[in-house]
Write an enzyme that holds these catalytic residues in place. Sequence first.
Site, PDB file in Angstrom:
ATOM      1  N   LYS A 299       0.810  -1.484   0.207  1.00  0.00           N
ATOM      2  CA  LYS A 299       0.091  -0.038   0.075  1.00  0.00           C
ATOM      3  C   LYS A 299       1.017   1.033  -0.059  1.00  0.00           C
ATOM      4  O   LYS A 299       1.864   1.541  -0.048  1.00  0.00           O
ATOM      5  CB  LYS A 299      -1.334  -0.132   1.362  1.00  0.00           C
ATOM      6  CG  LYS A 299      -1.935  -1.055   1.087  1.00  0.00           C
ATOM      7  CD  LYS A 299      -2.580  -1.506   2.507  1.00  0.00           C
ATOM      8  CE  LYS A 299      -4.063  -2.333   2.201  1.00  0.00           C
ATOM      9  NZ  LYS A 299      -4.908  -2.023   3.371  1.00  0.00           N
TER      10      LYS A 299
ATOM     11  N   TYR B  98     -12.286  -3.364  -3.405  1.00  0.00           N
ATOM     12  CA  TYR B  98     -13.643  -3.303  -2.253  1.00  0.00           C
ATOM     13  C   TYR B  98     -14.813  -2.926  -2.268  1.00  0.00           C
ATOM     14  O   TYR B  98     -15.478  -2.603  -0.965  1.00  0.00           O
ATOM     15  CB  TYR B  98     -12.816  -1.722  -1.621  1.00  0.00           C
ATOM     16  CG  TYR B  98     -11.661  -2.033  -0.243  1.00  0.00           C
ATOM     17  CD1 TYR B  98     -11.039  -2.902   0.058  1.00  0.00           C
ATOM     18  CD2 TYR B  98     -10.132  -1.349  -0.971  1.00  0.00           C
ATOM     19  CE1 TYR B  98      -9.648  -3.052   0.441  1.00  0.00           C
ATOM     20  CE2 TYR B  98      -9.431  -0.890  -0.064  1.00  0.00           C
ATOM     21  CZ  TYR B  98      -9.025  -2.653   0.782  1.00  0.00           C
ATOM     22  OH  TYR B  98      -7.718  -2.347   0.856  1.00  0.00           O
TER      23      TYR B  98
ATOM     24  N   THR C 146      -5.453  -6.706  11.054  1.00  0.00           N
ATOM     25  CA  THR C 146      -6.139  -5.461  10.054  1.00  0.00           C
ATOM     26  C   THR C 146      -5.086  -4.214  10.772  1.00  0.00           C
ATOM     27  O   THR C 146      -4.765  -3.312  10.172  1.00  0.00           O
ATOM     28  CB  THR C 146      -7.147  -5.570  10.029  1.00  0.00           C
ATOM     29  OG1 THR C 146      -8.098  -6.502   9.040  1.00  0.00           O
ATOM     30  CG2 THR C 146      -7.805  -3.957   9.340  1.00  0.00           C
TER      31      THR C 146
ATOM     32  N   ASN D 111      -2.431  -0.256   6.459  1.00  0.00           N
ATOM     33  CA  ASN D 111      -1.888  -0.855   7.401  1.00  0.00           C
ATOM     34  C   ASN D 111      -0.733  -1.779   6.357  1.00  0.00           C
ATOM     35  O   ASN D 111      -0.733  -2.808   6.393  1.00  0.00           O
ATOM     36  CB  ASN D 111      -3.074  -1.974   7.996  1.00  0.00           C
ATOM     37  CG  ASN D 111      -3.741  -2.412   6.975  1.00  0.00           C
ATOM     38  OD1 ASN D 111      -3.494  -1.844   6.234  1.00  0.00           O
ATOM     39  ND2 ASN D 111      -5.324  -3.045   7.198  1.00  0.00           N
TER      40      ASN D 111
ATOM     41  N   HIS E 216      -1.686  -5.395   1.596  1.00  0.00           N
ATOM     42  CA  HIS E 216      -3.308  -6.138   1.340  1.00  0.00           C
ATOM     43  C   HIS E 216      -3.540  -7.501   1.292  1.00  0.00           C
ATOM     44  O   HIS E 216      -1.888  -7.942   0.172  1.00  0.00           O
ATOM     45  CB  HIS E 216      -4.115  -5.631   0.177  1.00  0.00           C
ATOM     46  CG  HIS E 216      -5.225  -6.733  -0.363  1.00  0.00           C
ATOM     47  ND1 HIS E 216      -6.495  -6.448   0.943  1.00  0.00           N
ATOM     48  CD2 HIS E 216      -5.254  -6.820  -1.213  1.00  0.00           C
ATOM     49  CE1 HIS E 216      -7.407  -7.246   0.213  1.00  0.00           C
ATOM     50  NE2 HIS E 216      -7.117  -7.722  -0.872  1.00  0.00           N
TER      51      HIS E 216
ATOM     52  N   GLU F  38     -10.269 -10.556  -7.099  1.00  0.00           N
ATOM     53  CA  GLU F  38      -9.130  -9.300  -7.297  1.00  0.00           C
ATOM     54  C   GLU F  38      -7.603  -9.387  -8.884  1.00  0.00           C
ATOM     55  O   GLU F  38      -7.169  -8.535  -8.870  1.00  0.00           O
ATOM     56  CB  GLU F  38      -7.990  -9.818  -6.072  1.00  0.00           C
ATOM     57  CG  GLU F  38      -9.622  -8.876  -4.439  1.00  0.00           C
ATOM     58  CD  GLU F  38      -8.998  -9.222  -3.455  1.00  0.00           C
ATOM     59  OE1 GLU F  38      -7.878  -9.173  -3.344  1.00  0.00           O
ATOM     60  OE2 GLU F  38      -9.524  -8.666  -2.917  1.00  0.00           O
TER      61      GLU F  38
HETATM   62  P1  IDP Z   1      -8.137  -7.100   6.136  1.00  0.00           P
HETATM   63  O1  IDP Z   1      -7.011  -5.835   4.955  1.00  0.00           O
HETATM   64  O2  IDP Z   1      -7.346  -7.806   6.956  1.00  0.00           O
HETATM   65  O3  IDP Z   1      -8.680  -7.438   5.406  1.00  0.00           O
HETATM   66  P2  IDP Z   1     -10.601  -5.776   5.609  1.00  0.00           P
HETATM   67  O4  IDP Z   1     -11.461  -5.688   7.245  1.00  0.00           O
HETATM   68  O5  IDP Z   1     -10.705  -6.177   4.776  1.00  0.00           O
HETATM   69  O6  IDP Z   1      -8.867  -5.714   6.455  1.00  0.00           O
HETATM   70  O7  IDP Z   1     -10.528  -4.121   5.536  1.00  0.00           O
HETATM   71  C1  IDP Z   1     -10.114  -3.399   4.715  1.00  0.00           C
HETATM   72  C2  IDP Z   1      -8.830  -2.497   4.287  1.00  0.00           C
HETATM   73  O8  IDP Z   1      -9.693  -0.869   4.458  1.00  0.00           O
HETATM   74  C3  IDP Z   1      -8.222  -2.375   5.879  1.00  0.00           C
HETATM   75  O9  IDP Z   1      -6.711  -3.025   5.391  1.00  0.00           O
HETATM   76  C4  IDP Z   1      -7.979  -1.077   6.511  1.00  0.00           C
HETATM   77  O10 IDP Z   1      -6.319  -0.406   5.237  1.00  0.00           O
HETATM   78  C5  IDP Z   1      -9.023  -0.100   5.988  1.00  0.00           C
HETATM   79  N1  IDP Z   1      -9.771  -0.568   6.539  1.00  0.00           N
HETATM   80  C6  IDP Z   1     -11.087  -1.451   7.484  1.00  0.00           C
HETATM   81  N2  IDP Z   1     -11.922  -1.204   8.554  1.00  0.00           N
HETATM   82  C7  IDP Z   1     -11.658   0.527   8.731  1.00  0.00           C
HETATM   83  C8  IDP Z   1     -12.019   1.492   9.525  1.00  0.00           C
HETATM   84  O11 IDP Z   1     -13.239   0.831  10.189  1.00  0.00           O
HETATM   85  N3  IDP Z   1     -11.728   2.868   9.469  1.00  0.00           N
HETATM   86  C9  IDP Z   1     -10.671   2.867   8.375  1.00  0.00           C
HETATM   87  N4  IDP Z   1      -9.974   2.279   7.646  1.00  0.00           N
HETATM   88  C10 IDP Z   1     -10.229   0.824   8.184  1.00  0.00           C
END
Ligand code: IDP
Length: 147
Positions: free
Chosen positions: A17, A57, A99, A124, A127, A138
Site C-alpha cells: 500500500k 473493496y 488488520t 496497514n 493487502h 482481485e
Molecule cells: P483486511 O485488509 O485485514 O482484510 P478489512 O476489514 O477487509 O481488512 O478492511 C480493508 C481495509 O480497509 C483495511 O486493510 C484497512 O486499510 C481499511 N479499514 C478497515 N477498517 C477500517 C476502519 O474502521 N476505518 C478506516 N479504514 C479501515
Amino acid sequence: MIQALDPNVEHTLILIKPDAYRRGLTGEILARFERKGYRLAALKVVVADEQTLREHYAEHASKHFFTELASYMASAPMVVAALAGEQVVAGARTLVGATQPTTADPGTIRGDFGRDWGSGCVENVIHASDSRAAAERELAIWFPELA
Ligand code: IDP
Ligand code: MG
C-alpha cells in the site's frame, strides 16, 4: 512478453500500500514472501484509480470509511504482485497479520512495519486476498492483462 498465470498453481494478490511504498519498504516486504518460498508470478507499480478501488473493496464500498480508504489507497503508487505456491492464499494472510497494525503480532508484516499515524484511516502497509475466490476476483481486477 508478459507471462500468464499458470492455472494449475494457486495464486494470491498482494498490494503493497501507499504508506509502505512511500517509506521505501517494498523490497523488504517482497523479500519476506520470497524467503517463505512463494514465487513472484507478476509485479508492477500502479497508482490506483477510484473505479478500481471501488471494485476491489466492493464489500466496503458502502461503509463510512470508504472515502478515506480510497483516498489513502490512491495517495501514492502501490506495488501490485501475484504470488504463487501451494496454499499461498492462507500463507500470505498469515505473513501479513491482523488488520490493526497497532495490535498485529510482531513477526507479521503489519506488526513489524505498521503503526497508527493518527490519520483516521487504518494505514496497514499491505493487502492480501482473504480466500481463493477473492484472490481470483482481485487478480482479474489488478492484472486484466494476465487473464
Ligand atoms: P483486511 O485488509 O485485514 O482484510 P478489512 O476489514 O477487509 O481488512 O478492511 C480493508 C481495509 O480497509 C483495511 O486493510 C484497512 O486499510 C481499511 N479499514 C478497515 N477498517 C477500517 C476502519 O474502521 N476505518 C478506516 N479504514 C479501515
Ligand atoms: Mg479484507
